[in-house]
Design a protein around this motif. Sequence first.
Motif, PDB file in Angstrom:
ATOM      1  N   ASP A 191     -30.215  -7.508 -70.592  1.00 50.07           N
ATOM      2  CA  ASP A 191     -31.267  -7.560 -71.619  1.00 50.07           C
ATOM      3  C   ASP A 191     -31.728  -8.989 -71.856  1.00 50.07           C
ATOM      4  OD1 ASP A 191     -32.885  -6.486 -73.862  1.00 50.07           O
ATOM      5  OD2 ASP A 191     -31.474  -7.648 -75.075  1.00 50.07           O
ATOM      6  N   SER A 192     -30.781  -9.926 -71.905  1.00 44.28           N
ATOM      7  CA  SER A 192     -31.146 -11.330 -72.149  1.00 44.28           C
ATOM      8  C   SER A 192     -31.891 -11.942 -70.966  1.00 44.28           C
ATOM      9  CB  SER A 192     -29.899 -12.156 -72.458  1.00 44.28           C
ATOM     10  OG  SER A 192     -29.065 -12.254 -71.326  1.00 44.28           O
ATOM     11  N   MET A 193     -31.677 -11.394 -69.760  1.00 40.75           N
ATOM     12  CA  MET A 193     -32.312 -11.952 -68.565  1.00 40.75           C
ATOM     13  C   MET A 193     -33.631 -11.276 -68.221  1.00 40.75           C
ATOM     14  SD  MET A 193     -28.992 -12.462 -66.073  1.00 40.75           S
ATOM     15  CE  MET A 193     -30.023 -12.991 -64.687  1.00 40.75           C
ATOM     16  N   ILE A 194     -33.666  -9.949 -68.316  1.00 34.65           N
ATOM     17  CA  ILE A 194     -34.844  -9.217 -67.828  1.00 34.65           C
ATOM     18  C   ILE A 194     -35.462  -8.300 -68.886  1.00 34.65           C
ATOM     19  CG2 ILE A 194     -34.025  -9.287 -65.442  1.00 34.65           C
ATOM     20  CD1 ILE A 194     -33.147  -6.361 -65.762  1.00 34.65           C
ATOM     21  N   GLY A 195     -34.884  -8.259 -70.075  1.00 37.67           N
ATOM     22  CA  GLY A 195     -35.408  -7.358 -71.096  1.00 37.67           C
ATOM     23  C   GLY A 195     -36.540  -7.953 -71.897  1.00 37.67           C
ATOM     24  N   HIS A 196     -37.481  -8.597 -71.226  1.00 35.53           N
ATOM     25  CA  HIS A 196     -38.581  -9.277 -71.909  1.00 35.53           C
ATOM     26  C   HIS A 196     -39.898  -8.551 -71.657  1.00 35.53           C
ATOM     27  CE1 HIS A 196     -35.717 -12.490 -72.479  1.00 35.53           C
ATOM     28  NE2 HIS A 196     -35.547 -12.590 -71.176  1.00 35.53           N
ATOM     29  N   ARG A 197     -40.755  -8.569 -72.661  1.00 35.90           N
ATOM     30  CA  ARG A 197     -42.045  -7.901 -72.525  1.00 35.90           C
ATOM     31  C   ARG A 197     -43.087  -8.865 -71.974  1.00 35.90           C
ATOM     32  NH1 ARG A 197     -42.657  -4.078 -77.951  1.00 35.90           N
ATOM     33  NH2 ARG A 197     -40.812  -2.800 -77.547  1.00 35.90           N
ATOM     34  N   ASN A 198     -42.844  -9.327 -70.768  1.00 31.01           N
ATOM     35  CA  ASN A 198     -43.831 -10.171 -70.102  1.00 31.01           C
ATOM     36  C   ASN A 198     -44.238  -9.502 -68.792  1.00 31.01           C
ATOM     37  OD1 ASN A 198     -41.705 -10.691 -68.284  1.00 31.01           O
ATOM     38  ND2 ASN A 198     -41.147 -12.587 -69.310  1.00 31.01           N
ATOM     39  N   GLU A 199     -45.135 -10.141 -68.071  1.00 29.37           N
ATOM     40  CA  GLU A 199     -45.698  -9.514 -66.877  1.00 29.37           C
ATOM     41  C   GLU A 199     -44.631  -9.192 -65.833  1.00 29.37           C
ATOM     42  OE1 GLU A 199     -49.142 -10.435 -63.485  1.00 29.37           O
ATOM     43  OE2 GLU A 199     -48.830 -11.797 -65.175  1.00 29.37           O
ATOM     44  N   ARG A 200     -43.636 -10.062 -65.694  1.00 28.66           N
ATOM     45  CA  ARG A 200     -42.637  -9.869 -64.650  1.00 28.66           C
ATOM     46  C   ARG A 200     -41.660  -8.738 -64.976  1.00 28.66           C
ATOM     47  NH1 ARG A 200     -40.813 -12.515 -60.249  1.00 28.66           N
ATOM     48  NH2 ARG A 200     -38.640 -12.183 -59.656  1.00 28.66           N
ATOM     49  N   TYR A 201     -41.259  -8.633 -66.248  1.00 33.69           N
ATOM     50  CA  TYR A 201     -40.163  -7.719 -66.599  1.00 33.69           C
ATOM     51  C   TYR A 201     -40.582  -6.531 -67.462  1.00 33.69           C
ATOM     52  CZ  TYR A 201     -37.411 -11.749 -65.065  1.00 33.69           C
ATOM     53  OH  TYR A 201     -36.880 -12.776 -64.344  1.00 33.69           O
ATOM     54  N   LEU A 202     -41.867  -6.374 -67.721  1.00 37.68           N
ATOM     55  CA  LEU A 202     -42.317  -5.348 -68.652  1.00 37.68           C
ATOM     56  C   LEU A 202     -41.775  -3.967 -68.287  1.00 37.68           C
ATOM     57  CD1 LEU A 202     -44.051  -4.519 -71.073  1.00 37.68           C
ATOM     58  CD2 LEU A 202     -45.984  -4.276 -69.487  1.00 37.68           C
ATOM     59  N   TYR A 203     -41.839  -3.632 -67.009  1.00 35.40           N
ATOM     60  CA  TYR A 203     -41.367  -2.314 -66.571  1.00 35.40           C
ATOM     61  C   TYR A 203     -39.944  -2.375 -66.009  1.00 35.40           C
ATOM     62  CZ  TYR A 203     -46.338  -1.315 -66.982  1.00 35.40           C
ATOM     63  OH  TYR A 203     -47.620  -1.184 -67.470  1.00 35.40           O
ATOM     64  N   TYR A 204     -39.686  -3.348 -65.180  1.00 31.99           N
ATOM     65  CA  TYR A 204     -38.362  -3.433 -64.542  1.00 31.99           C
ATOM     66  C   TYR A 204     -37.256  -3.625 -65.581  1.00 31.99           C
ATOM     67  CZ  TYR A 204     -34.612  -4.865 -61.415  1.00 31.99           C
ATOM     68  OH  TYR A 204     -33.405  -4.943 -60.741  1.00 31.99           O
ATOM     69  N   GLY A 205     -37.515  -4.370 -66.635  1.00 36.06           N
ATOM     70  CA  GLY A 205     -36.489  -4.634 -67.646  1.00 36.06           C
ATOM     71  C   GLY A 205     -36.432  -3.604 -68.757  1.00 36.06           C
ATOM     72  N   TRP A 206     -37.254  -2.567 -68.642  1.00 36.48           N
ATOM     73  CA  TRP A 206     -37.330  -1.541 -69.693  1.00 36.48           C
ATOM     74  C   TRP A 206     -35.980  -0.875 -69.939  1.00 36.48           C
ATOM     75  CZ3 TRP A 206     -36.541   3.760 -68.988  1.00 36.48           C
ATOM     76  CH2 TRP A 206     -36.846   4.572 -70.094  1.00 36.48           C
ATOM     77  N   ALA A 207     -35.295  -0.464 -68.896  1.00 34.99           N
ATOM     78  CA  ALA A 207     -34.026   0.258 -69.052  1.00 34.99           C
ATOM     79  C   ALA A 207     -32.973  -0.628 -69.704  1.00 34.99           C
ATOM     80  CB  ALA A 207     -33.527   0.747 -67.689  1.00 34.99           C
ATOM     81  N   ALA A 208     -32.906  -1.890 -69.300  1.00 34.59           N
ATOM     82  CA  ALA A 208     -31.922  -2.809 -69.878  1.00 34.59           C
ATOM     83  C   ALA A 208     -32.185  -3.018 -71.363  1.00 34.59           C
ATOM     84  CB  ALA A 208     -31.956  -4.147 -69.139  1.00 34.59           C
ATOM     85  N   ALA A 209     -33.452  -3.201 -71.724  1.00 34.18           N
ATOM     86  CA  ALA A 209     -33.788  -3.436 -73.127  1.00 34.18           C
ATOM     87  C   ALA A 209     -33.496  -2.214 -73.988  1.00 34.18           C
ATOM     88  CB  ALA A 209     -35.270  -3.828 -73.243  1.00 34.18           C
ATOM     89  N   ARG A 210     -33.873  -1.030 -73.496  1.00 33.84           N
ATOM     90  CA  ARG A 210     -33.658   0.189 -74.278  1.00 33.84           C
ATOM     91  C   ARG A 210     -32.165   0.525 -74.398  1.00 33.84           C
ATOM     92  NH1 ARG A 210     -38.001  -1.089 -74.583  1.00 33.84           N
ATOM     93  NH2 ARG A 210     -36.919  -2.066 -76.332  1.00 33.84           N
ATOM     94  N   LEU A 211     -31.415   0.370 -73.307  1.00 33.05           N
ATOM     95  CA  LEU A 211     -29.987   0.689 -73.357  1.00 33.05           C
ATOM     96  C   LEU A 211     -29.242  -0.307 -74.241  1.00 33.05           C
ATOM     97  CD1 LEU A 211     -27.744   2.530 -72.478  1.00 33.05           C
ATOM     98  CD2 LEU A 211     -27.495   1.204 -70.368  1.00 33.05           C
ATOM     99  N   ASP A 212     -29.662  -1.565 -74.218  1.00 34.02           N
ATOM    100  CA  ASP A 212     -29.045  -2.557 -75.095  1.00 34.02           C
ATOM    101  C   ASP A 212     -29.274  -2.193 -76.556  1.00 34.02           C
ATOM    102  OD1 ASP A 212     -27.757  -5.341 -75.299  1.00 34.02           O
ATOM    103  OD2 ASP A 212     -29.540  -5.562 -76.541  1.00 34.02           O
TER     104      ASP A 212
END
Length: 331
Positions: A191-212
Amino acid sequence: MILFGGLFAGAVLLALLLDAVFGEPEWLWRRMPHPVVVFGKAISFFEKRLNHPQDQTALNGRLSGSFSLAILLLLGAGLGTLLQVGAMALGGLGYVLIAVIASTLLAQKSLYEHVERVASPLSHSDLSAARTAVSMIVGRDTSKLDEAGVTRAAVESLAENYSDGIVAPLFWLVLFGLPGLICYKIVNTADSMIGHRNERYLYYGWAAARLDDVLNLVPARLTMILLLFSPVSLHKDRAVSFQPWSRFFADARRHRSPNAGWPEGAMARRLDIALSGPRFYEGILVDEPFVNETGRRQIGAEDITLALRLYHRACLCQFLIVAMLGVLAVI
């Protein structure tokens, strides 16, 4: 923890003691990689190969992120199980090994030290050094922060990191042992690495952010209880009922995070200060609402010291709670 027996409870208590006394020994992590660093490299390995933001849809981006996170969690759960089962087979020495491993994934002392490094220069009116120190523990722009802004940032970081850096990993350790602890830290690191709502991680980091968010749901509220009701004498302290409870719950829900508002709100309430509020990220002003907006806003180093005192007492209370759970495991 009750499922693992009294010896495991002793291992958890020993882990808390080891972390409180030794923290993050630099001499050790200069010679070998910290477990969180290993988790980070594994997360980066998958991200570089599976995340293609320029040509991915919302669906395949989320699927890629979910797949990589699932693989990491399977590996983490397997590793934790092997370590725990193997250690428990060794008897008493094995439980000490479990304690040592678990202590590396807690952060009681290091969190205290990082926040104290902000209070020290601030108490000597060295605002520049205080800004530098607080920039190590928050993501916002710190170059424009005044004394009150630095103080808010430090106290917010203390409250939020107490929840997801100590209470949450301890919670999952108690419930599921080393597999639970390792899996939580993998998700939290992701979540701290890829759970960001920016262009690079908006979709790829979704699962990490939600599970966190899900994994911190209960621990954040447990942290709130620890901070609200830990017995400690605080200068300017008021009873926890100094404003309607409905206002406190409303403040917590207004926070941008579904979880951070609960420990931050509890800290703000105990110290009678306003937290959160407007701040800059990458030069852009983000107009966040205040948590406990009727609290004091002219705050400084003394309030950081008081927050650290409350944090210290809350850590003692959580140790006693784990000890009581250990007694139940023996009965």
